[in-house]
Design an enzyme around this catalytic site. Structure first.
Site, mmCIF file in Angstrom:
data_model
loop_
_atom_site.group_PDB
_atom_site.id
_atom_site.type_symbol
_atom_site.label_atom_id
_atom_site.label_comp_id
_atom_site.label_asym_id
_atom_site.label_seq_id
_atom_site.Cartn_x
_atom_site.Cartn_y
_atom_site.Cartn_z
ATOM 1 N N GLU A 140 0.828 -1.216 0.000
ATOM 2 C CA GLU A 140 0.000 0.000 0.000
ATOM 3 C C GLU A 140 0.858 1.260 0.000
ATOM 4 O OE1 GLU A 140 -3.215 0.283 -0.443
ATOM 5 O OE2 GLU A 140 -3.094 -1.888 -0.688
ATOM 6 N N ASP A 183 4.010 -3.780 -5.796
ATOM 7 C CA ASP A 183 4.546 -5.085 -5.378
ATOM 8 C C ASP A 183 6.076 -5.039 -5.342
ATOM 9 O OD1 ASP A 183 2.127 -6.315 -5.019
ATOM 10 O OD2 ASP A 183 2.107 -7.348 -6.953
HETATM 11 ZN ZN LIG Z 1 -2.368 -2.208 -4.801
#
Ligand SMILES: [Zn+2]
Length: 471
Positions: free
Chosen positions: A306, A394
């Site tokens: 996030e 990621d």
């Molecule tokens: Zn995301």
């Protein structure tokens, strides 16, 4: 002296305006043709996706993590959801088509006029009449959707063990949603119409400013006043998780102001996490379901992802993209605002397009119908961009050394949400804002490291506010 670019642009807009206002163009026929075309395209994509749910085994990247029973359950849940979407798609289109065919838009405008005179107000109360019209239109299109919403929650989700809502809660949610439309939607609409009325021909920049102001205020109003109507947010209690999240925020220079747990489990067992807020004061919200199903390190890895969105200013970039889209939409609307052919195609008196005070709302709603099929293109482009952002977030978590925990957290989320691991490529391009799990795992595995992160005291979004962003 006027700017040559501006005057050239004004010339082009004036020519397009003349071209578009041609009595021989039947906009109603065009809208029906294109919306059925779009529906056929979307149905085709859903049909392409269905055979993915008949595949007997998960892809190699997931084989070790998905027990046979879970995989079968995920396939069956996804199959049911896709069939539901297919039926709902056709129903919505048939309803929209029916409303156009029976002349509902013009009929309800007359009805709103009668309501207005019932209130003792004359026809020059155009904005009030527009609000009445929008209210009856919203009810006419919304009420037939209620049985679908009921079916989705209490039959489909229930069958697969996700539903935690009760009939009373569902009724209360529905009433609150309509009340919000009345309390927030109608005043915003009134402001929207007032700005156009006031600014006249050069309404576009003023309307953009007005709408941006509304979006930014909602950032503040939503978490404080709207979300508590539906969910309870409580500060995350002291403990290992809180300490580790605060450490992570500190390490990255993320201005964490509040850290909440949300009772997502009240309605559903799907789980997630997100952040929102102004550049100097951010809130992180974690679903209670995520905490329940994951280890502390896995939750922290999810937040690492996030905060990757924050680090790369993804919400701000998306806000800019939506502003550009809005600018384009409003500019095209300025071409149609006095289009008599558009009004008469849908059974309205064409003189309404040029009278004063003009019922701009009618033009805007009809214009939306004309523009609707371009949504498909916007969806393709936007999803390509958000998928790129997911990969980037990621990678950020991988660079923080959280590859193993993020992978296992994503697998757990995938398993608890019963997502299907298979997807048709065209379906994926159109519907998925996120890459599917095997794609994400493979990309994380293949990632060799990029530019070192500039951490501590980083302020990736110094000036703009940011939108809520899901995992
Ligand atoms: Zn995301």
């Amino acid at each position: 002296m006027t700017n040559p670019i501006v005057s050239a642009l004004t010339g082009v807009i004036a020519r397009l305006t003349d071209l578009a206002d041609n009595p021989s163009i039947n906009y109603q026929t065009l809208v029906i043709f294109f919306t059925w075309g779009q529906t056929a395209f979307e149905a085709y994509i859903l049909r392409r996706q269905l055979p993915c749910y008949d595949r007997p085994a998960p892809p190699p990247a997931l084989k070790a993590h998905l027990p046979k029973e879970t995989f079968t359950k995920a396939q069956s849940y996804s199959r049911d959801k896709t069939r539901y979407s297919l039926a709902k798609l056709v129903f919505d289109q048939a309803l929209g088509w029916g409303l156009i065919k029976v002349g509902a838009y013009a009929g309800l405008w007359d009805f709103a006029g009668r309501l207005l005179s019932g209130l003792g107000l004359g026809n020059n109360w155009v904005i009030t009449r527009s609000l009445l019209w929008m209210t009856v239109l919203t009810l006419t299109t919304g009420i037939p959707g209620l049985p679908w919403s009921y079916y989705h929650t209490f039959i489909l989700e229930q069958k697969h063990g996700f539903n935690k809502s009760t009939f009373g809660l569902w009724i209360a949610d529905t009433i609150k949603t309509y009340a919000l439309f009345a309390v927030i939607g109608l005043p915003v609409l009134a402001g929207f119409l007032k700005v156009i009325e006031w600014a006249g021909k050069s309404f576009v920049p003023w309307l953009m400013l007005f709408l941006l102001g509304i979006q930014l205020s909602l950032q503040i109003v939503y978490p404080t006043f709207i979300q508590p109507l539906f969910n309870k947010l409580e500060p995350l209690p002291e403990g290992e998780l809180r300490t580790k999240v605060e450490e992570l925020a500190n390490q990255l220079g993320f201005p964490l102001k509040h850290l909440y747990v949300i009772d997502g489990s009240k309605r559903s067992s799907h789980s997630n996490a997100y952040f929102y807020g102004l550049p100097w004061s951010k809130h992180i919200v974690i679903y209670d379901t995520l905490i329940k199903d994951s280890t502390v390190d896995e939750v922290v890895a999810v937040l690492g992802h996030e905060l990757g969105h924050w680090y790369f200013a993804h919400p701000t970039k998306l806000l800019l993209v939506t502003q550009l889209h809005l600018l384009l939409t409003l500019t095209i609307f300025s071409i149609f605002i006095n289009n008599k052919a558009l009004y008469s195609s849908f059974g309205f008196d064409p003189s309404l397009a040029v009278t004063s005070p003009q019922p701009i709302c009618i033009g805007f709603v009809l214009f939306q119908l004309v523009l609707e099929p371009t949504d498909a293109l916007v969806k393709f482009l936007l999803h390509a961009e958000t998928r790129r952002m997911e990969y980037q977030a990621d990678e950020f978590a991988v660079q923080l050394g959280k590859k193993k925990d993020l992978a296992s957290a994503l697998i757990k989320l995938h398993v608890t949400n019963l997502s299907s691991p298979h997807s048709d490529w065209l379906y994926s391009m159109y519907h998925h804002s996120h890459p599917i799990l095997p794609e994400r795992l493979n990309a994380m595995e293949a990632y060799k490291g990029g530019k070192p992160l500039a951490l501590k005291g980083v302020n990736a979004s110094a000036s703009e506010s940011e939108m809520k962003k899901d995992l």
